[in-house]
Design an enzyme around this catalytic site. Structure first.
Site, PDB file in Angstrom:
ATOM      1  N   ASP A  32      43.075  39.650  43.357  1.00 28.59           N
ATOM      2  CA  ASP A  32      44.069  38.629  43.041  1.00 28.59           C
ATOM      3  C   ASP A  32      44.445  38.735  41.564  1.00 28.59           C
ATOM      4  OD1 ASP A  32      44.778  35.542  44.389  1.00 28.59           O
ATOM      5  OD2 ASP A  32      45.142  35.904  42.258  1.00 28.59           O
ATOM      6  N   ASN A  89      45.059  29.238  52.410  1.00 24.87           N
ATOM      7  CA  ASN A  89      45.997  28.148  52.141  1.00 24.87           C
ATOM      8  C   ASN A  89      47.139  28.247  53.144  1.00 24.87           C
ATOM      9  OD1 ASN A  89      44.567  27.176  49.892  1.00 24.87           O
ATOM     10  ND2 ASN A  89      45.501  28.727  48.583  1.00 24.87           N
ATOM     11  N   SER A  97      51.555  29.960  48.272  1.00 26.95           N
ATOM     12  CA  SER A  97      52.725  30.343  47.476  1.00 26.95           C
ATOM     13  C   SER A  97      53.355  31.635  47.970  1.00 26.95           C
ATOM     14  CB  SER A  97      52.325  30.483  46.007  1.00 26.95           C
ATOM     15  OG  SER A  97      51.314  31.459  45.865  1.00 26.95           O
ATOM     16  N   HIS A 102      47.383  35.619  54.194  1.00 32.31           N
ATOM     17  CA  HIS A 102      46.345  36.247  53.377  1.00 32.31           C
ATOM     18  C   HIS A 102      45.109  35.378  53.358  1.00 32.31           C
ATOM     19  CE1 HIS A 102      48.961  33.765  50.814  1.00 32.31           C
ATOM     20  NE2 HIS A 102      47.886  33.479  50.111  1.00 32.31           N
ATOM     21  N   LEU A 103      43.986  36.049  53.289  1.00 34.57           N
ATOM     22  CA  LEU A 103      42.700  35.378  53.198  1.00 34.57           C
ATOM     23  C   LEU A 103      42.132  35.633  51.807  1.00 34.57           C
ATOM     24  CD1 LEU A 103      40.890  33.832  55.277  1.00 34.57           C
ATOM     25  CD2 LEU A 103      39.584  35.944  55.494  1.00 34.57           C
TER      26      LEU A 103
HETATM   27  P1  DGP Z   1      48.261  31.357  47.775  1.00 35.12           P
HETATM   28  O1  DGP Z   1      48.399  30.389  46.664  1.00 35.12           O
HETATM   29  O2  DGP Z   1      47.171  30.950  48.745  1.00 35.12           O
HETATM   30  O3  DGP Z   1      49.552  31.664  48.456  1.00 35.12           O
HETATM   31  O4  DGP Z   1      47.725  32.691  47.108  1.00 35.12           O
HETATM   32  C1  DGP Z   1      48.574  33.653  46.584  1.00 35.12           C
HETATM   33  C2  DGP Z   1      47.783  34.432  45.582  1.00 35.12           C
HETATM   34  O5  DGP Z   1      48.468  35.634  45.334  1.00 35.12           O
HETATM   35  C3  DGP Z   1      47.590  33.761  44.243  1.00 35.12           C
HETATM   36  O6  DGP Z   1      46.203  33.508  44.056  1.00 35.12           O
HETATM   37  C4  DGP Z   1      48.090  34.749  43.210  1.00 35.12           C
HETATM   38  C5  DGP Z   1      48.229  36.017  43.999  1.00 35.12           C
HETATM   39  N1  DGP Z   1      49.353  36.864  43.605  1.00 35.12           N
HETATM   40  C6  DGP Z   1      50.651  36.495  43.478  1.00 35.12           C
HETATM   41  N2  DGP Z   1      51.405  37.544  43.122  1.00 35.12           N
HETATM   42  C7  DGP Z   1      50.557  38.604  43.041  1.00 35.12           C
HETATM   43  C8  DGP Z   1      50.743  39.988  42.718  1.00 35.12           C
HETATM   44  O7  DGP Z   1      51.841  40.474  42.431  1.00 35.12           O
HETATM   45  N3  DGP Z   1      49.635  40.773  42.731  1.00 35.12           N
HETATM   46  C9  DGP Z   1      48.395  40.291  43.054  1.00 35.12           C
HETATM   47  N4  DGP Z   1      47.363  41.149  43.034  1.00 35.12           N
HETATM   48  N5  DGP Z   1      48.182  38.997  43.370  1.00 35.12           N
HETATM   49  C10 DGP Z   1      49.258  38.172  43.350  1.00 35.12           C
END
Ligand code: DGP
Length: 115
Positions: A32, A89, A97, A102-103
């Site tokens: 993440d 989420n 978001s 995704h998990l």
């Molecule tokens: P959620 O809030 O549950 O939808 O989690 C989305 C997650 O995705 C958040 O923790 C940040 C991550 N994220 C967003 N954009 C990117 C990206 O471009 N690369 C990576 N590795 N993670 C990302």
């Protein structure tokens, strides 16, 4: 309705780089970008599903099995064994978001063999 412009679709297409932990025909796991634990990895199916219900109701059984095998392989690769949390989420109100299922796998401690 799945939107192919979401950030994880772009990662799957190779348009945005990622730090991959595990990858196979059905699953991609990567760190993440905004970690909220010492180890914070996201596991996603390669198929186009918006959230956990879209995935569990519409993905073929073999794809769902492959996803959970991917989760297990990811956890093993990270060396977490049984010391992790999973979060999915669901819905913008709960903080989802990115509308590609995704998990989150999060852990603050790796397993210590001789604890
Ligand atoms: P959620 O809030 O549950 O939808 O989690 C989305 C997650 O995705 C958040 O923790 C940040 C991550 N994220 C967003 N954009 C990117 C990206 O471009 N690369 C990576 N590795 N993670 C990302």
């Amino acid at each position: 309705m799945y939107n192919k412009d979401n950030v994880f679709a772009k990662i799957l297409r190779g348009e945005i780089p990622n730090k991959t932990v595990y990858s196979d025909d059905n699953v991609l796991a990567f760190y993440d970008v905004a970690p909220r634990a010492k180890v914070h990895v996201l596991v996603i199916p390669r198929g186009e599903y918006t959230d956990i219900f879209d995935f569990t109701q519409n993905a073929p059984a073999a794809e769902q099995t492959a996803f959970w095998n991917g989760v297990r392989n990811t956890v093993e690769k990270l060396g977490l064994r049984d010391n992790f949390r999973t979060v999915a989420n669901t819905g913008r109100g709960a903080g989802q978001s990115v509308m590609h299922f995704h998990l989150h796998i999060m852990s603050d401690e790796r397993f210590v063999e001789d604890f």
